[in-house]
Motif scaffolding. Structure first.
Motif, PDB file in Angstrom:
ATOM      1  N   ILE A 274       0.831  -1.197   0.000  1.00 39.68           N
ATOM      2  CA  ILE A 274       0.000   0.000   0.000  1.00 39.68           C
ATOM      3  C   ILE A 274       0.872   1.257   0.000  1.00 39.68           C
ATOM      4  CG2 ILE A 274      -1.658   1.281   1.429  1.00 39.68           C
ATOM      5  CD1 ILE A 274      -2.784  -1.562   2.176  1.00 39.68           C
ATOM      6  N   ARG A 275       2.009   1.170   0.708  1.00 38.33           N
ATOM      7  CA  ARG A 275       2.935   2.303   0.703  1.00 38.33           C
ATOM      8  C   ARG A 275       3.441   2.571  -0.717  1.00 38.33           C
ATOM      9  NH1 ARG A 275       8.187   3.546   1.082  1.00 38.33           N
ATOM     10  NH2 ARG A 275       8.939   1.402   0.948  1.00 38.33           N
ATOM     11  N   TRP A 276       3.821   1.500  -1.427  1.00 42.61           N
ATOM     12  CA  TRP A 276       4.329   1.683  -2.800  1.00 42.61           C
ATOM     13  C   TRP A 276       3.250   2.237  -3.713  1.00 42.61           C
ATOM     14  CZ3 TRP A 276       9.119   2.130  -4.025  1.00 42.61           C
ATOM     15  CH2 TRP A 276      10.109   1.436  -3.317  1.00 42.61           C
ATOM     16  N   PHE A 277       2.036   1.725  -3.585  1.00 43.66           N
ATOM     17  CA  PHE A 277       0.981   2.233  -4.451  1.00 43.66           C
ATOM     18  C   PHE A 277       0.744   3.713  -4.168  1.00 43.66           C
ATOM     19  CE2 PHE A 277      -0.556  -2.331  -4.597  1.00 43.66           C
ATOM     20  CZ  PHE A 277       0.022  -2.552  -5.824  1.00 43.66           C
ATOM     21  N   ASP A 289      -4.750   0.262 -13.950  1.00 47.74           N
ATOM     22  CA  ASP A 289      -3.880  -0.778 -13.382  1.00 47.74           C
ATOM     23  C   ASP A 289      -3.538  -0.470 -11.932  1.00 47.74           C
ATOM     24  OD1 ASP A 289      -3.790  -2.274 -15.611  1.00 47.74           O
ATOM     25  OD2 ASP A 289      -1.932  -1.398 -16.374  1.00 47.74           O
ATOM     26  N   LEU A 290      -3.163   0.803 -11.707  1.00 51.64           N
ATOM     27  CA  LEU A 290      -2.759   1.200 -10.362  1.00 51.64           C
ATOM     28  C   LEU A 290      -3.925   1.077  -9.385  1.00 51.64           C
ATOM     29  CD1 LEU A 290      -0.992   2.532  -8.249  1.00 51.64           C
ATOM     30  CD2 LEU A 290      -1.610   4.739  -9.205  1.00 51.64           C
ATOM     31  N   LEU A 291      -5.092   1.580  -9.801  1.00 50.68           N
ATOM     32  CA  LEU A 291      -6.240   1.553  -8.901  1.00 50.68           C
ATOM     33  C   LEU A 291      -6.627   0.114  -8.568  1.00 50.68           C
ATOM     34  CD1 LEU A 291      -8.374   4.370 -10.546  1.00 50.68           C
ATOM     35  CD2 LEU A 291      -7.321   4.448  -8.301  1.00 50.68           C
ATOM     36  N   LEU A 310     -11.976   2.699  -4.601  1.00 51.92           N
ATOM     37  CA  LEU A 310     -11.006   2.545  -5.691  1.00 51.92           C
ATOM     38  C   LEU A 310     -11.630   1.768  -6.841  1.00 51.92           C
ATOM     39  CD1 LEU A 310      -7.626   1.846  -3.913  1.00 51.92           C
ATOM     40  CD2 LEU A 310      -8.816   3.972  -4.331  1.00 51.92           C
ATOM     41  N   PHE A 311     -12.347   0.694  -6.488  1.00 53.17           N
ATOM     42  CA  PHE A 311     -12.983  -0.086  -7.549  1.00 53.17           C
ATOM     43  C   PHE A 311     -14.061   0.741  -8.249  1.00 53.17           C
ATOM     44  CE2 PHE A 311     -11.301  -3.723  -5.004  1.00 53.17           C
ATOM     45  CZ  PHE A 311     -10.396  -4.121  -5.961  1.00 53.17           C
ATOM     46  N   ASP A 312     -14.735   1.604  -7.478  1.00 57.66           N
ATOM     47  CA  ASP A 312     -15.721   2.490  -8.113  1.00 57.66           C
ATOM     48  C   ASP A 312     -15.046   3.370  -9.152  1.00 57.66           C
ATOM     49  OD1 ASP A 312     -17.753   1.517  -6.659  1.00 57.66           O
ATOM     50  OD2 ASP A 312     -17.828   3.161  -5.198  1.00 57.66           O
ATOM     51  N   ARG A 313     -13.856   3.852  -8.789  1.00 53.54           N
ATOM     52  CA  ARG A 313     -13.178   4.744  -9.733  1.00 53.54           C
ATOM     53  C   ARG A 313     -12.712   3.994 -10.969  1.00 53.54           C
ATOM     54  NH1 ARG A 313      -9.055   7.423  -6.042  1.00 53.54           N
ATOM     55  NH2 ARG A 313      -8.027   7.931  -7.970  1.00 53.54           N
TER      56      ARG A 313
END
Ligand code: HEC
Ligand code: HEC
Length: 631
Positions: A274-277, A289-291, A310-313
């Motif tokens: 999660i930190r990397w994302f 891809d990122l989301l 996030l999935f909504d976006r």
């Protein structure tokens, strides 16, 4: 004073030397190395906008537009000449298909003012493709190749053209020729490696990424590609090691952060992931891809509620790009449709979607859960609902991004069973939660206690029962009748109670005779028709599961097994089948013959196992279905 001047002269000379080397790199297509040299030149000659503009050209060709923009800003701040600035910004417009009046007449002027012919030509070809004018792209390419048939840049662009048209073979052969002509052509080699990777030719792809790393040390595509492949082979430590030098840099790029996040997700180190994302989320709020990757990491870290937006976006973004596509299609057919043009303009304006962009990818951490021991339903909501849905219908927020799809726990049959009637027992479900289903996104819940797993398994069964009851009631209502409570109860019991467990005999070590006999049964029993003579599967028939979704047989050589590879698990999969899938129960076979088949399946398996991502699994399955349809 004199010493000062000569030091200045020396620095100046070094800076000129760096620019000179960068020009050589650019000509051979080693764009990242050129950009590296140029940032060195900028450092040595801080007031000179020249290196910034050249660096912008490199990033533009690599389509790294964030970095491109930064270089243009920097050149402006150093008072770059208006003519040179507009040359670069015009090339960017052309390359992205936003042609301006008279662009084609500018070609000569751009080349005379110092742009390389190859760069200008490539920008036009890309621009025509981006604006869907393949005919013009082809005309332009043909002319270019007639003038310089041995120009690696032109040959590479012909590969891009074929790829655009969807012809992989042609694209591959062009990319190959381009790197033969110019082994340091970074974009050509990266494209070749990527193409091989998409076709699952992983050894060859890996070799190309490795070569890319060797020839163009400043390029990130090499190590990132190598890491992706190592990840598919579940060699996470090796992947981390290859990424280490890039990960240690202070200016980590988005690609590097995204790759590191995925390594950590797969290693189960979700908070690291999660930190990397978070680092990758550099204003690129619409990156699907990122989301998706960040959403899955959050869901796995039991932060399902945070994963949901996030999935909504992702859905928003995909819907928006679908709408864009439809409007573009409409404008091709009816160019005078002003309303469509206006809508498209709105969709593409940088402000579009600001509403969703106001959320950053990663919300702050959740409060730790209360310390009362939670019961089935609560455990389920926290750990499972992101995929299986709040009510167990298999429609959680993450579901549409997963392949295979999460089970509908109210309606679908379970695959991993050990009973004679094909119903999963409580132990079967607990076992599945303990070990997960390798090769799918159903992970092992090793951090939950035995009691919690029991609770969960019981809760899953109550959902199953409720689902069957509901279907009975609906069926009765359709007939205009009142459902008979006693009948429903019998049916529910029958469909959710596992009968006698199948007895699993002791299965010894692999031995040649058993394998040989197993091979004969494998052919006789028709396993071959789905799994192929060599066990890697066959392109046809197009298989469907009970839910009507495309599925495929297991590649017995390279893939993990959903029930694991212990001899006893394989025995159960053969004896009981996998309910809900085309894989049959071999109920007529005797114990000895089943053991031989188990031994044969074990003998086929090779290490390391192929670990595909969701999207790759989906691609493989649908490509097979597609091949079947067009043949
Ligand atoms: C990241 C998504 C995800 C999460 C979270 C998840 N599952 Fe699953 N689950 C799946 C997928 C995908 C499958 C189907 C795999 C297949 O069809 O091969 C599955 C399958 C199952 C099955 C069917 C087993 C069988 O034998 O067919 C059960 C039961 C199940 N999950 C229960 C749970 C429970 C309980 C939890 C929470 C502790 C949970 N799952 C969490 C994705 C998930
Ligand atoms: C009609 C096609 C078909 C036939 C015939 C068939 N299988 Fe399968 N097999 C499948 C499919 C499809 C799957 C994957 C099911 C899933 O995961 O959804 C599978 C999965 C498997 C698995 C993996 C189990 C796991 O835990 O993931 C093994 C092992 C296997 N089959 C062996 C065999 C053997 C041995 C035979 C012959 C006795 C056989 N199969 C016959 C279609 C078939």
């Amino acid at each position: 004073m004199l010493a000062g001047i000569s030091a200045y002269a020396a620095i100046r000379a070094t800076s000129i030397w760096a620019v000179y080397r960068a020009t050589g790199d650019m000509n051979s297509g080693a764009l990242s190395d050129a950009a590296d040299q140029l940032s060195w030149a900028s450092y040595l000659a801080p007031g000179d906008p020249g290196p910034d503009l050249m660096r912008a050209a490199c990033y533009r060709q690599m389509q790294q537009m964030e970095s491109w923009r930064r270089c243009i800003e920097s050149a402006k701040a150093k008072d770059a000449s208006a003519a040179l600035l507009s040359r670069e910004t015009n090339l960017e417009r052309i390359q992205s298909g936003r042609f301006y009046e008279g662009a084609e007449q500018d070609i000569e002027g751009m080349v005379e003012s110092g742009a390389s012919m190859q760069d200008v030509a490539a920008a036009f070809v890309r621009g025509y493709l981006a604006s869907d004018d393949t005919a013009k792209a082809k005309l332009f390419l043909d002319g270019w190749l007639k003038d310089s048939p041995n120009d690696a840049h032109a040959v590479f662009m012909r590969g891009v053209y074929w790829q655009w048209l969807g012809d992989r073979d042609q694209a591959e052969s062009q990319f190959k020729s381009a790197v033969e002509m110019q082994p340091r052509h970074e974009l050509a080699r990266a494209a070749l490696a990527r193409l091989l990777e998409q076709q699952h030719l992983l050894d060859r792809s890996y070799a190309e990424y490795e070569e890319l790393r060797r020839r163009c040390p400043a390029s990130e595509s090499g190590p990132v590609g190598m890491s992706r492949i190592l990840r598919q082979r579940t060699q996470l430590d090796a992947a981390r090691e290859i990424m280490a030098p890039l990960a240690a840099r202070s200016d980590t790029s988005r690609d590097v952060a995204l790759e590191m996040g995925q390594i950590e997700t797969e290693a189960g180190r979700c908070s690291e992931a999660i930190r990397w994302f978070g680092l990758a989320d550099n204003g690129l709020a619409d990156d699907v891809d990122l989301l998706t990757a960040a959403g899955v990491a959050l869901a796995l870290a039991d932060r399902a509620a945070e994963a949901a937006p996030l999935f909504d976006r992702v859905s928003d973004t995909i819907a928006r790009s679908g709408k864009t596509y439809n409007l573009q299609a409409q404008l091709v057919m009816v160019p005078s449709d002003a309303a469509a043009a206006e809508q498209l303009r709105e969709l593409l304006s940088p402000d579009a979607g600001t509403q969703s962009q106001s959320v950053t990818v990663l919300p702050p951490p959740q409060m730790p859960a209360a310390s009362v021991p939670p019961v089935g339903r609560e455990l389920y909501i926290v750990h499972c609902s992101a995929c299986h849905g709040v009510d167990g219908n298999g429609d959680g927020r993450a579901a549409r991004h997963l392949w295979p799809r999460p089970r509908n726990l109210r309606a679908d049959r379970f695959r991993l069973v050990s009973s004679t009637n094909g119903v999963a027992s409580n132990e079967d479900i607990v076992g599945c939660l303990k070990t997960g289903m390798p090769g799918t996104s159903m992970k092992a819940y090793s951090s939950l206690s035995g009691d919690e797993l029991e609770e969960l398994a019981r809760y899953v069964t109550t959902m199953q029962q409720a689902g069957i009851r509901r279907r009975c009631e609906n069926a009765a209502a359709e007939e205009g009748e009142q459902a008979d409570e006693a009948e429903i109860k019998i049916l529910v019991d029958r469909l959710t109670t596992a009968e006698k467990p199948i007895h699993v005999p002791t299965i010894g070590n692999l031995n040649a005779e058993a394998v040989q006999r197993g091979k004969v049964s494998y052919v006789k029993q028709g396993c071959k028709s789905c799994h192929g003579a060599d066990g890697v599967g066959v392109p046809e028939p197009e298989l469907k599961d009970d839910e009507g979704r495309v599925t495929r047989s297991r590649d017995l050589v390279h893939e993990p097994f959903k029930g694991g590879k212990q001899p006893s698990s394989i025995y159960l999969r053969l004896a009981a089948g996998m309910p809900g899938t085309p894989h049959p129960a071999s109920s007529t076979l005797g114990v000895a013959e089943l053991i031989d088949l188990v031994q044969f399946c074990r003998s086929l398996t090779r290490q390391p196992e192929l670990a595909l991502t969701n999207r790759e699994r989906w691609n493989v399955a649908t490509a097979r279905a597609y091949l079947e349809r067009i043949q």
